[in-house]
Design a protein around this motif. Structure first.
Motif, PDB file in Angstrom:
ATOM      1  N   ILE A 235       0.803  -1.155   0.148  1.00  0.00           N
ATOM      2  CA  ILE A 235      -0.147  -0.034  -0.035  1.00  0.00           C
ATOM      3  C   ILE A 235       0.960   1.069   0.056  1.00  0.00           C
ATOM      4  O   ILE A 235       0.651   2.235  -0.791  1.00  0.00           O
ATOM      5  CB  ILE A 235      -0.926   0.273   1.236  1.00  0.00           C
ATOM      6  CG1 ILE A 235      -2.001  -1.113   1.235  1.00  0.00           C
ATOM      7  CG2 ILE A 235      -1.755   1.392   1.349  1.00  0.00           C
ATOM      8  CD1 ILE A 235      -2.948  -1.073   0.162  1.00  0.00           C
ATOM      9  N   LEU A 238       2.609   1.699  -3.496  1.00  0.00           N
ATOM     10  CA  LEU A 238       1.657   2.023  -4.275  1.00  0.00           C
ATOM     11  C   LEU A 238       1.203   3.626  -4.273  1.00  0.00           C
ATOM     12  O   LEU A 238       1.323   4.267  -4.925  1.00  0.00           O
ATOM     13  CB  LEU A 238       0.085   1.368  -4.493  1.00  0.00           C
ATOM     14  CG  LEU A 238       0.560   0.048  -4.901  1.00  0.00           C
ATOM     15  CD1 LEU A 238      -0.986  -0.560  -4.871  1.00  0.00           C
ATOM     16  CD2 LEU A 238       1.014  -0.126  -6.418  1.00  0.00           C
ATOM     17  N   ILE A 298      -0.096   0.179 -11.917  1.00  0.00           N
ATOM     18  CA  ILE A 298      -0.546  -0.190 -10.495  1.00  0.00           C
ATOM     19  C   ILE A 298      -1.063  -1.509 -10.642  1.00  0.00           C
ATOM     20  O   ILE A 298      -0.657  -2.329  -9.818  1.00  0.00           O
ATOM     21  CB  ILE A 298      -1.456   0.913  -9.921  1.00  0.00           C
ATOM     22  CG1 ILE A 298      -0.299   2.207  -9.332  1.00  0.00           C
ATOM     23  CG2 ILE A 298      -1.858   0.334  -8.701  1.00  0.00           C
ATOM     24  CD1 ILE A 298      -1.161   3.343  -9.256  1.00  0.00           C
ATOM     25  N   ALA A 299      -1.923  -1.516 -11.660  1.00  0.00           N
ATOM     26  CA  ALA A 299      -2.743  -2.924 -11.838  1.00  0.00           C
ATOM     27  C   ALA A 299      -1.688  -4.145 -12.033  1.00  0.00           C
ATOM     28  O   ALA A 299      -1.774  -5.108 -11.722  1.00  0.00           O
ATOM     29  CB  ALA A 299      -3.792  -2.731 -12.923  1.00  0.00           C
ATOM     30  N   ILE A 302       0.036  -4.976  -9.015  1.00  0.00           N
ATOM     31  CA  ILE A 302      -0.709  -5.792  -8.071  1.00  0.00           C
ATOM     32  C   ILE A 302      -0.795  -7.197  -8.445  1.00  0.00           C
ATOM     33  O   ILE A 302      -0.790  -8.136  -7.835  1.00  0.00           O
ATOM     34  CB  ILE A 302      -2.014  -5.146  -7.919  1.00  0.00           C
ATOM     35  CG1 ILE A 302      -2.098  -3.846  -7.082  1.00  0.00           C
ATOM     36  CG2 ILE A 302      -2.984  -6.045  -6.993  1.00  0.00           C
ATOM     37  CD1 ILE A 302      -3.264  -2.897  -7.004  1.00  0.00           C
ATOM     38  N   ARG A 303      -1.093  -7.258  -9.888  1.00  0.00           N
ATOM     39  CA  ARG A 303      -1.165  -8.569 -10.452  1.00  0.00           C
ATOM     40  C   ARG A 303       0.077  -9.407 -10.358  1.00  0.00           C
ATOM     41  O   ARG A 303       0.263 -10.567 -10.223  1.00  0.00           O
ATOM     42  CB  ARG A 303      -1.586  -8.298 -11.937  1.00  0.00           C
ATOM     43  CG  ARG A 303      -3.224  -8.001 -12.134  1.00  0.00           C
ATOM     44  CD  ARG A 303      -3.437  -8.273 -13.594  1.00  0.00           C
ATOM     45  NE  ARG A 303      -3.394  -9.526 -13.938  1.00  0.00           N
ATOM     46  CZ  ARG A 303      -4.533 -10.351 -14.019  1.00  0.00           C
ATOM     47  NH1 ARG A 303      -5.559  -9.918 -13.589  1.00  0.00           N
ATOM     48  NH2 ARG A 303      -4.451 -11.580 -14.483  1.00  0.00           N
ATOM     49  N   LEU A 305       2.400  -9.306  -8.122  1.00  0.00           N
ATOM     50  CA  LEU A 305       2.862  -9.763  -6.729  1.00  0.00           C
ATOM     51  C   LEU A 305       2.175 -10.852  -6.334  1.00  0.00           C
ATOM     52  O   LEU A 305       1.035 -11.129  -6.658  1.00  0.00           O
ATOM     53  CB  LEU A 305       2.226  -8.548  -5.575  1.00  0.00           C
ATOM     54  CG  LEU A 305       3.175  -7.234  -5.751  1.00  0.00           C
ATOM     55  CD1 LEU A 305       2.352  -6.123  -4.732  1.00  0.00           C
ATOM     56  CD2 LEU A 305       4.496  -7.595  -5.056  1.00  0.00           C
ATOM     57  N   LYS A 307       0.343 -13.378  -4.072  1.00  0.00           N
ATOM     58  CA  LYS A 307      -0.981 -13.274  -3.307  1.00  0.00           C
ATOM     59  C   LYS A 307      -0.421 -13.024  -1.658  1.00  0.00           C
ATOM     60  O   LYS A 307      -1.245 -11.906  -1.159  1.00  0.00           O
ATOM     61  CB  LYS A 307      -2.164 -14.200  -3.332  1.00  0.00           C
ATOM     62  CG  LYS A 307      -1.604 -15.550  -2.693  1.00  0.00           C
ATOM     63  CD  LYS A 307      -2.829 -16.213  -2.931  1.00  0.00           C
ATOM     64  CE  LYS A 307      -2.584 -17.819  -2.582  1.00  0.00           C
ATOM     65  NZ  LYS A 307      -3.615 -18.709  -2.846  1.00  0.00           N
ATOM     66  N   LEU A 310       0.100  -9.497  -0.840  1.00  0.00           N
ATOM     67  CA  LEU A 310      -1.254  -8.827  -0.454  1.00  0.00           C
ATOM     68  C   LEU A 310      -1.778  -9.022   0.809  1.00  0.00           C
ATOM     69  O   LEU A 310      -2.331  -8.034   1.567  1.00  0.00           O
ATOM     70  CB  LEU A 310      -1.987  -8.808  -1.521  1.00  0.00           C
ATOM     71  CG  LEU A 310      -1.747  -8.306  -2.933  1.00  0.00           C
ATOM     72  CD1 LEU A 310      -2.596  -8.764  -4.100  1.00  0.00           C
ATOM     73  CD2 LEU A 310      -1.441  -6.681  -2.872  1.00  0.00           C
TER      74      LEU A 310
ATOM     75  N   ARG B  17      -8.036 -10.802  -0.286  1.00  0.00           N
ATOM     76  CA  ARG B  17      -7.390 -10.593  -1.556  1.00  0.00           C
ATOM     77  C   ARG B  17      -7.818  -9.529  -2.196  1.00  0.00           C
ATOM     78  O   ARG B  17      -7.505  -8.538  -2.785  1.00  0.00           O
ATOM     79  CB  ARG B  17      -6.829 -12.055  -2.154  1.00  0.00           C
ATOM     80  CG  ARG B  17      -5.754 -11.515  -3.344  1.00  0.00           C
ATOM     81  CD  ARG B  17      -5.680 -12.801  -3.849  1.00  0.00           C
ATOM     82  NE  ARG B  17      -4.501 -12.279  -4.878  1.00  0.00           N
ATOM     83  CZ  ARG B  17      -4.217 -13.232  -5.780  1.00  0.00           C
ATOM     84  NH1 ARG B  17      -4.934 -14.537  -5.895  1.00  0.00           N
ATOM     85  NH2 ARG B  17      -3.091 -12.928  -6.730  1.00  0.00           N
ATOM     86  N   VAL B  20      -8.037  -6.146  -0.553  1.00  0.00           N
ATOM     87  CA  VAL B  20      -6.811  -5.427  -0.727  1.00  0.00           C
ATOM     88  C   VAL B  20      -6.556  -4.790  -2.030  1.00  0.00           C
ATOM     89  O   VAL B  20      -6.201  -3.631  -2.307  1.00  0.00           O
ATOM     90  CB  VAL B  20      -5.538  -6.264  -0.126  1.00  0.00           C
ATOM     91  CG1 VAL B  20      -4.253  -5.463  -0.440  1.00  0.00           C
ATOM     92  CG2 VAL B  20      -5.828  -6.701   1.112  1.00  0.00           C
ATOM     93  N   ARG B  21      -6.684  -5.744  -3.134  1.00  0.00           N
ATOM     94  CA  ARG B  21      -6.487  -5.409  -4.514  1.00  0.00           C
ATOM     95  C   ARG B  21      -7.361  -4.033  -5.053  1.00  0.00           C
ATOM     96  O   ARG B  21      -7.097  -3.251  -5.654  1.00  0.00           O
ATOM     97  CB  ARG B  21      -6.582  -6.545  -5.280  1.00  0.00           C
ATOM     98  CG  ARG B  21      -6.516  -6.083  -6.730  1.00  0.00           C
ATOM     99  CD  ARG B  21      -6.820  -7.431  -7.668  1.00  0.00           C
ATOM    100  NE  ARG B  21      -5.504  -8.311  -7.589  1.00  0.00           N
ATOM    101  CZ  ARG B  21      -5.400  -9.662  -8.110  1.00  0.00           C
ATOM    102  NH1 ARG B  21      -6.507  -9.998  -8.615  1.00  0.00           N
ATOM    103  NH2 ARG B  21      -4.144 -10.222  -7.746  1.00  0.00           N
ATOM    104  N   LEU B  25      -6.672  -0.381  -5.682  1.00  0.00           N
ATOM    105  CA  LEU B  25      -6.893   0.336  -7.304  1.00  0.00           C
ATOM    106  C   LEU B  25      -8.029   1.491  -7.037  1.00  0.00           C
ATOM    107  O   LEU B  25      -7.776   2.734  -7.665  1.00  0.00           O
ATOM    108  CB  LEU B  25      -7.823  -0.684  -8.048  1.00  0.00           C
ATOM    109  CG  LEU B  25      -6.955  -1.678  -8.720  1.00  0.00           C
ATOM    110  CD1 LEU B  25      -7.906  -2.775  -9.445  1.00  0.00           C
ATOM    111  CD2 LEU B  25      -6.267  -0.846 -10.042  1.00  0.00           C
ATOM    112  N   ALA B  28      -5.587   4.141  -5.920  1.00  0.00           N
ATOM    113  CA  ALA B  28      -4.805   4.638  -7.004  1.00  0.00           C
ATOM    114  C   ALA B  28      -5.850   5.741  -7.778  1.00  0.00           C
ATOM    115  O   ALA B  28      -5.464   6.667  -8.256  1.00  0.00           O
ATOM    116  CB  ALA B  28      -4.506   3.571  -7.986  1.00  0.00           C
TER     117      ALA B  28
END
Lengths: 315, 474
Positions: A235, A238, A298-299, A302-303, A305, A307, A310, B17, B20-21, B25, B28
């Motif tokens: 977090i 980002l 950013i997407a 996140i993808r 990383l 899981k 996260l 998950r 958080v994701r 976003l 963001a």
């Protein structure tokens, strides 16, 4: 399926039906409760985005008028050498500032997580830079780094560490360094406090178990601390990436984008195109491009990383 | 210590998950909104077409009292300079005209142009505003400000009482748009003591002499004898460059609107090259992004020369604030003709004020005349700026005012200043100048920083000029 006890005088609905009804009511009240907030968020996010998108396909000038130009504005800004320069400067800035900030944030959080006299005072005091408006941060650091009468040159000179003043703000790479220092200084408190909160959520028992197993301090950090703060690290990272992409006030107040265009970031380019060159369409196109790039970036992070990064759980 | 435990409010891994994701976003997205919002603006009612005095009322119209009513409220917008003095002037004005109330808003000089563009575009109530000679064509062409002479007969009477360069600064397409808040020149300033200590008896008269004297000072240990105010976001940067070009007897563009920088031998191109070489080849020049930085830097004794708005000399020689006060002098702008850039910053009435009706127009007239003109035989406000702050003035009668003479003589050689004023000239005005100026500064600072060559920079600014000229129908 056993029958449940019915209230007096009323038939009890079937469990499945009662469950559906309950779910529906729950969903409805959830929607109703979040609706006001959603409307506020939508008015401040969806509308500006739509508006910027609409502007980006128009030639829009207070003098020349307004007409549809399709994707011309996008072509103008993307092919401009200033865009490439500003994008490169922004990437360099983010690539250096964000890791430095995150690492320092972790170190400061670890320090503040220790018990020592004055800890509470330090925690409160270290929030001060974060509370100062970014433009003021820029001015403060300009006064530190200014070539002729900046505090840093005066200090280094009086200590005998330099024999002539260093041109901090008129040498491109030094000016970039100075801006990174100012940005890090202003953003570090929030990063450290967030990471401190994550640190404090790690159960003591894990450290005790690791100590019993004979783990060194470094081993405890890698095996217990880092996994425990990983979600917050994501977090914070980002957030700081976004801050690095959005930074405007500090560079504007500190260097005015100079020397040359050494510290002109993408945000400055948007500002200049829109309000200085009166090219509202170009500015909007640029903003849309940057917003989409940032979201994609950013997407992708996140993808990419795992899981557990996260969720904060070990594989 | 007992609170240090991991909470597990969400038990399902997938939903955690996702949470958080999605949270990241959303964060963001929210973080990017300022970028997008920066470009959002209110749409103009009639884009591209200057509104006329007969246009329908603006949203600001609701603030006006009914016709015939006495009370009028004016929204007055300025850049932030000595705001307490402005407020006091407003107080005095309101005492003289009890039926008029003035609301003041101030914004930083460095963002004033952009702020006003935003303000006018979004029709934020604005009746009277400061304006500059470099933005007048743009604001007038957009229909945001109106010619004063269309509304007030007394305006033309000020022409004979105003210095030509100041009057010219307030003219667009033959019509006068304002009365001066202040008028000044961009001049060459130097530290006399530093020169004397180095055995230099007189200030440089040409740019070649500036280089020679600077090199002589370098040999005595001064690293950067020349310090300039240069930043890509600062309009002063273009104006100061123009002033140096004027000193050489040149100009930035001719009467037909052709950019003279395209000719490598023109005074403009020569001065462009001089500045770049002073930084990168001779290494006699350093720069800072604001005039206040220059004033402080000059007071360190590490620099001998600068080119600044002339009123900075008052600050440099202010004994209460400047350690080296008394050492700083004015010299005629180096070059063959010693001309310099003269300008006026002035009070403009807006189209929004006109839309509000005759009471407001009348109040604006009273306000502008009180602040920029003559009331009861006195230029109250202009004189106050001159005496208290050392600001230059466009009103000729003030030159003979004993209070002004006495005050100015404390920080400037008045006779030399008069000589420089006689050689001051305004910049020619074109609608696209303000936009081009932004582009010019970007290339100027890039050349100074060594990011591009002089030739490429000159070619680039020339191409942009031609493009804008074609676009704006010049």
């Amino acid at each position: 399926m056993g029958q449940t006890t019915a209230p007096r005088g009323r038939a009890e609905p079937l469990p499945v039906e009662r469950g559906r009804s309950y779910q529906w009511r729950l969903a409805r009240s959830g929607v109703l409760m979040t609706l006001p907030a959603l409307l506020v968020v939508a008015s401040f996010t969806v509308y500006p985005f739509w508006y910027a998108l609409n502007e980006s396909v128009h030639l829009s000038s207070p003098i020349l008028g307004r007409r549809f130009v399709g994707l011309d504005n996008f072509r103008n800004v993307i092919t401009s050498p200033y865009f490439l320069d500003a994008a490169r400067t922004t990437l360099i800035f983010g690539a250096i500032a964000v890791p430095v900030l995150v690492v320092l944030g972790v170190l400061v959080a670890l320090l503040l997580n220790e018990r020592f006299p004055g800890n509470t005072l330090l925690r409160a005091g270290m929030l001060l830079p974060w509370a100062i408006p970014a433009s003021v941060v820029g001015i403060i650091w300009k006064w530190v780094f200014l070539d002729s009468w900046g505090a840093l040159n005066a200090g280094l000179y009086s200590l005998g560490l330099i024999d002539r003043y260093i041109s901090w703000l008129t040498t491109p790479w030094l000016a970039r360094f100075a801006v990174i220092v100012a940005f890090t200084w202003s953003q570090l408190p929030l990063a450290a406090i967030l990471l401190l909160a994550a640190l404090q959520a790690i159960p003591d028992e894990l450290y005790e178990a690791a100590a019993i197993d004979g783990a060194s301090a470094v081993a405890r950090f890698w095996a217990v601390t880092l996994p425990g703060i990983r979600p917050m690290l994501v977090i914070v990272t980002l957030y700081e990436i976004l801050m690095a992409l959005n930074i405007f006030d500090i560079t504007y107040a500190m260097t005015g984008g100079g020397p040359g265009t050494a510290t002109s970031l993408l945000t400055y380019y948007i500002w200049a195109e829109t309000f200085k060159m009166l090219s509202f369409g170009n500015g909007a196109a640029l903003a849309v491009v940057i917003a989409l790039l940032a979201l994609a970036f950013i997407a992708a992070i996140i993808r990419a990383l795992p899981k557990e990064a996260l969720l904060g759980e070990r594989a | 210590m007992g609170t240090r435990h991991r909470t597990s409010i969400l038990s399902a891994r997938l939903s955690r998950r996702d949470l958080v994701r999605r949270g990241a976003l959303v964060a963001a997205g929210a973080g990017l909104m300022p970028l997008l919002a920066a470009c959002a603006r209110e749409e103009a009612a009639a884009p591209g077409a200057p509104t006329t005095p007969q246009a329908g009322p603006s949203p600001a119209a609701g603030r006006t009292a009914a016709p015939g009513a006495q009370a009028v409220t004016l929204d007055f917008v300025v850049w932030s300079y000595s705001v307490e003095t402005i407020q006091d002037n407003i107080k005095r004005f309101q005492e003289k005209y009890p039926g008029i109330t003035v609301n003041l808003s101030d914004f930083s000089w460095t963002v004033y142009h952009e702020t006003m563009v935003n303000r006018f575009q979004s029709k934020t109530p604005t009746d009277v505003a400061y304006n500059g000679e470099d933005w007048l064509p743009e604001f007038a062409a957009a229909g945001w400000v109106v010619p004063l002479e269309n509304y007030f007969d007394w305006v033309k009477g000020y022409e004979a009482k105003t210095f030509p360069f100041a009057w010219q600064s307030m003219i667009y397409q033959g019509k006068v748009y304002g009365l001066p808040y202040y008028a000044d020149t961009i001049t060459f300033l130097y530290n006399e003591k530093i020169l004397q200590d180095a055995g230099i008896n007189s200030p440089p008269e040409t740019w070649e002499e500036v280089t020679e004297q600077a090199k002589a000072l370098q040999q005595r240990g001064m690293e950067f004898p020349f310090i300039a105010e240069i930043a890509q976001d600062l309009p002063n940067t273009t104006s100061a460059f123009a002033s140096m070009v004027f000193g050489r007897g040149g100009d930035l563009f001719d009467e037909e609107g052709n950019l003279l920088l395209r000719d490598a031998n023109s005074p403009a191109a020569q001065q462009f090259r001089w500045i770049v070489e002073a930084r990168n080849k001779d290494k006699i020049l350093t720069y800072v992004p604001h005039e206040t930085d220059v004033v402080k830097a000059m007071n360190t004794g590490k620099h001998a020369f600068t080119v600044l708005f002339n009123y900075n000399l008052a600050e440099l020689n202010n004994k209460a604030r400047s350690p080296l006060a008394g050492q700083f002098k004015l010299a005629l702008m180096p070059g063959e003709t010693h001309e310099c850039y003269g300008f006026a910053k002035f009070y403009n009435m807006t189209q929004m004020a006109v839309d509000r009706g005759p009471d407001v127009i009348d109040a604006c007239g009273k306000f502008i005349q009180y602040f920029g003109g003559e009331v009861d035989g006195q230029y109250h406000v202009a004189k106050r700026w001159a005496v208290e702050k050392g600001l230059g003035f466009g009103q000729k009668p003030l030159m003979d005012d004993p209070d002004v003479q006495q005050t100015f003589s404390q920080w400037i050689d008045v006779d030399l200043w008069k000589q420089q004023l006689e050689k001051a000239k305004a910049l020619r005005q074109f609608v696209w100048y303000g936009i081009w100026s932004e582009f010019f500064r970007r290339e100027y600072v890039r050349a100074i920083a060594g990011e591009t060559s002089v030739e490429d920079a000159l070619e680039s600014v020339t191409r942009k000029w031609d493009e804008l000229k074609k676009q704006y129908g010049g």
